[in-house]
Design a protein around this motif. Sequence first.
Motif, PDB file in Angstrom:
ATOM      1  N   GLY A 235       0.575  -1.295  -0.004  1.00  0.00           N
ATOM      2  CA  GLY A 235      -0.175   0.151  -0.054  1.00  0.00           C
ATOM      3  C   GLY A 235       0.842   1.255  -0.080  1.00  0.00           C
ATOM      4  O   GLY A 235       0.261   2.195  -0.234  1.00  0.00           O
ATOM      5  N   ASP A 236       2.302   1.224   0.242  1.00  0.00           N
ATOM      6  CA  ASP A 236       2.858   2.359   0.441  1.00  0.00           C
ATOM      7  C   ASP A 236       3.771   2.625  -1.096  1.00  0.00           C
ATOM      8  O   ASP A 236       3.976   1.666  -1.675  1.00  0.00           O
ATOM      9  CB  ASP A 236       4.188   2.006   1.179  1.00  0.00           C
ATOM     10  N   LEU A 237       4.122   3.788  -1.297  1.00  0.00           N
ATOM     11  CA  LEU A 237       4.634   4.210  -2.450  1.00  0.00           C
ATOM     12  C   LEU A 237       6.066   3.972  -2.174  1.00  0.00           C
ATOM     13  O   LEU A 237       6.653   4.581  -1.130  1.00  0.00           O
ATOM     14  CB  LEU A 237       4.492   5.683  -3.170  1.00  0.00           C
ATOM     15  N   VAL A 238       6.919   3.268  -2.712  1.00  0.00           N
ATOM     16  CA  VAL A 238       8.310   2.990  -2.387  1.00  0.00           C
ATOM     17  C   VAL A 238       9.082   3.688  -3.234  1.00  0.00           C
ATOM     18  O   VAL A 238      10.256   4.144  -2.811  1.00  0.00           O
ATOM     19  CB  VAL A 238       8.614   1.617  -2.672  1.00  0.00           C
ATOM     20  N   GLU A 239       8.802   3.876  -4.487  1.00  0.00           N
ATOM     21  CA  GLU A 239       9.618   4.589  -5.312  1.00  0.00           C
ATOM     22  C   GLU A 239       8.940   5.214  -6.712  1.00  0.00           C
ATOM     23  O   GLU A 239       8.323   4.222  -7.074  1.00  0.00           O
ATOM     24  CB  GLU A 239      10.955   4.000  -5.649  1.00  0.00           C
ATOM     25  N   GLN A 240       9.326   6.313  -7.316  1.00  0.00           N
ATOM     26  CA  GLN A 240       8.701   6.679  -8.475  1.00  0.00           C
ATOM     27  C   GLN A 240       9.647   7.433  -9.510  1.00  0.00           C
ATOM     28  O   GLN A 240      10.721   8.148  -8.770  1.00  0.00           O
ATOM     29  CB  GLN A 240       7.517   7.258  -8.553  1.00  0.00           C
ATOM     30  N   GLY A 241       9.461   7.416 -10.618  1.00  0.00           N
ATOM     31  CA  GLY A 241      10.340   8.296 -11.388  1.00  0.00           C
ATOM     32  C   GLY A 241      10.516   7.735 -12.952  1.00  0.00           C
ATOM     33  O   GLY A 241       9.727   7.011 -13.360  1.00  0.00           O
ATOM     34  N   PRO A 242      11.247   8.363 -13.657  1.00  0.00           N
ATOM     35  CA  PRO A 242      11.334   7.979 -15.066  1.00  0.00           C
ATOM     36  C   PRO A 242      11.695   6.712 -15.107  1.00  0.00           C
ATOM     37  O   PRO A 242      12.524   6.169 -14.424  1.00  0.00           O
ATOM     38  CB  PRO A 242      12.484   8.868 -15.659  1.00  0.00           C
ATOM     39  N   ALA A 243      10.934   5.799 -16.309  1.00  0.00           N
ATOM     40  CA  ALA A 243      11.178   4.416 -16.345  1.00  0.00           C
ATOM     41  C   ALA A 243      12.684   4.150 -16.375  1.00  0.00           C
ATOM     42  O   ALA A 243      13.277   3.039 -15.898  1.00  0.00           O
ATOM     43  CB  ALA A 243      10.086   3.836 -17.282  1.00  0.00           C
ATOM     44  N   GLU A 244      13.322   4.905 -17.463  1.00  0.00           N
ATOM     45  CA  GLU A 244      14.701   4.566 -17.787  1.00  0.00           C
ATOM     46  C   GLU A 244      15.756   4.496 -16.434  1.00  0.00           C
ATOM     47  O   GLU A 244      16.588   3.614 -16.366  1.00  0.00           O
ATOM     48  CB  GLU A 244      14.853   5.523 -18.566  1.00  0.00           C
ATOM     49  N   ARG A 245      15.243   5.614 -15.745  1.00  0.00           N
ATOM     50  CA  ARG A 245      16.029   5.758 -14.505  1.00  0.00           C
ATOM     51  C   ARG A 245      16.071   4.692 -13.450  1.00  0.00           C
ATOM     52  O   ARG A 245      16.987   4.160 -12.915  1.00  0.00           O
ATOM     53  CB  ARG A 245      15.795   7.175 -13.978  1.00  0.00           C
ATOM     54  N   ILE A 246      14.671   4.275 -13.374  1.00  0.00           N
ATOM     55  CA  ILE A 246      14.353   3.316 -12.454  1.00  0.00           C
ATOM     56  C   ILE A 246      15.007   1.876 -12.873  1.00  0.00           C
ATOM     57  O   ILE A 246      15.462   1.016 -12.083  1.00  0.00           O
ATOM     58  CB  ILE A 246      13.073   3.003 -12.248  1.00  0.00           C
ATOM     59  N   PHE A 247      14.868   1.674 -14.305  1.00  0.00           N
ATOM     60  CA  PHE A 247      15.473   0.264 -14.671  1.00  0.00           C
ATOM     61  C   PHE A 247      17.040   0.359 -14.575  1.00  0.00           C
ATOM     62  O   PHE A 247      17.688  -0.581 -14.396  1.00  0.00           O
ATOM     63  CB  PHE A 247      15.194   0.119 -16.037  1.00  0.00           C
ATOM     64  N   THR A 248      17.506   1.716 -14.695  1.00  0.00           N
ATOM     65  CA  THR A 248      19.261   1.519 -14.895  1.00  0.00           C
ATOM     66  C   THR A 248      19.846   1.794 -13.427  1.00  0.00           C
ATOM     67  O   THR A 248      20.803   1.450 -13.293  1.00  0.00           O
ATOM     68  CB  THR A 248      19.520   2.519 -15.692  1.00  0.00           C
ATOM     69  N   ASP A 249      18.899   2.615 -12.606  1.00  0.00           N
ATOM     70  CA  ASP A 249      19.659   2.970 -11.204  1.00  0.00           C
ATOM     71  C   ASP A 249      18.367   3.061 -10.322  1.00  0.00           C
ATOM     72  O   ASP A 249      18.112   4.191  -9.676  1.00  0.00           O
ATOM     73  CB  ASP A 249      20.013   4.450 -11.489  1.00  0.00           C
ATOM     74  N   PRO A 250      17.894   1.832  -9.969  1.00  0.00           N
ATOM     75  CA  PRO A 250      16.829   1.722  -8.817  1.00  0.00           C
ATOM     76  C   PRO A 250      17.358   2.377  -7.674  1.00  0.00           C
ATOM     77  O   PRO A 250      18.567   1.855  -7.247  1.00  0.00           O
ATOM     78  CB  PRO A 250      16.456   0.400  -8.846  1.00  0.00           C
ATOM     79  N   GLN A 251      16.566   3.128  -6.675  1.00  0.00           N
ATOM     80  CA  GLN A 251      17.052   3.709  -5.527  1.00  0.00           C
ATOM     81  C   GLN A 251      16.746   2.973  -4.313  1.00  0.00           C
ATOM     82  O   GLN A 251      17.568   3.011  -3.267  1.00  0.00           O
ATOM     83  CB  GLN A 251      16.425   5.157  -5.269  1.00  0.00           C
ATOM     84  N   GLN A 252      15.923   1.946  -4.268  1.00  0.00           N
ATOM     85  CA  GLN A 252      15.241   1.142  -3.346  1.00  0.00           C
ATOM     86  C   GLN A 252      15.427  -0.122  -3.311  1.00  0.00           C
ATOM     87  O   GLN A 252      15.395  -0.744  -4.519  1.00  0.00           O
ATOM     88  CB  GLN A 252      14.038   1.448  -3.179  1.00  0.00           C
ATOM     89  N   PRO A 253      15.778  -0.661  -2.130  1.00  0.00           N
ATOM     90  CA  PRO A 253      16.118  -2.190  -2.190  1.00  0.00           C
ATOM     91  C   PRO A 253      14.865  -3.013  -2.784  1.00  0.00           C
ATOM     92  O   PRO A 253      15.177  -4.085  -3.443  1.00  0.00           O
ATOM     93  CB  PRO A 253      16.432  -2.797  -0.718  1.00  0.00           C
ATOM     94  N   TYR A 254      13.586  -2.538  -2.483  1.00  0.00           N
ATOM     95  CA  TYR A 254      12.665  -3.557  -3.096  1.00  0.00           C
ATOM     96  C   TYR A 254      12.548  -3.292  -4.465  1.00  0.00           C
ATOM     97  O   TYR A 254      12.247  -4.335  -5.251  1.00  0.00           O
ATOM     98  CB  TYR A 254      11.164  -2.855  -2.131  1.00  0.00           C
TER      99      TYR A 254
END
Length: 282
Positions: A235-254
């Motif tokens: 139910g919580d927002l873990v992370e959000q941002g541009p798809a390319e950035r999340i695929f190449t440099d995810p910020q959260q362990p989940y």
Amino acid sequence: MTAPDETLLSVRGLTVGFPNAQGPGHVVKSLEFDLTRGGALGIVGESGSGKSMTSLAIMGLLPKGAKRTGSIEFDGTELTDLSERAMRSFRGDRIAMIFQDPLSSLNPYYTVGTQIAEAYRSHRAGVTRRQARAVAIEAMERVHITDAARRVDHYPHQFSGGMRQRVMIAMTLSMEPELIIADEPTTALDVTVQAQILDLLAEIRAATGAGLILITHDLAVVSEVTDHLVVMKDGDLVEQGPAERIFTDPQQPYTRMLLDAVPRIDDEIAPLRTLQAAQEDR
């Protein structure tokens, strides 16, 4: 933050719960995101993350007993302030939803053409059955159902899973919505047909300018058609941002765990592109 004139959907502090003796029973907690006009947003998470409840909250289709708070603003209109009657004018017409299982969404006793046509007529006053049938055939052709003029008179059981999903997308297209919400639209399909449906969603978005929210547990799916990601857990927002950035440099362990749990997208999907020209899902 997106400029107001570029924003189609703005969600602020969205919370959904099922109050009980133990507490508020929150399944979505203070969720916030924006969708730009013509943009594509992926909402990703495991089962129980709250992603589907988010879509139902936007559509005003939450189960009985659910309590929704926060703001859902669509094209300048606050949806949470609307009556059920007013909300019905948005559903299907301006905001349309494609569900996971097209077989359960289609009535087995009516032809697919009748169902597309009647859905269209319910939102277009004065349209005749003949005119609506022509719209149904055109919509089926737009989603690449071959021989649509004949197959418009077929029943849902006469179509494969992939083709039934195309029928549901055709029904959505006939309404010309500004926002399409697709909730796990490829989960029940094999990977080859899955790739075809993803291509179709991307094609429709490019051709119509509609915004797209794609809800899935599969990061390989969202990589195909979305440009912004929202990652949810419990139910919580873990992370959000541009798809390319999340695929190449995810910020959260989940998020990193989700990425590590799926095969590399190029290895899984890309080779299938060479097969699609020779294959037809019937």
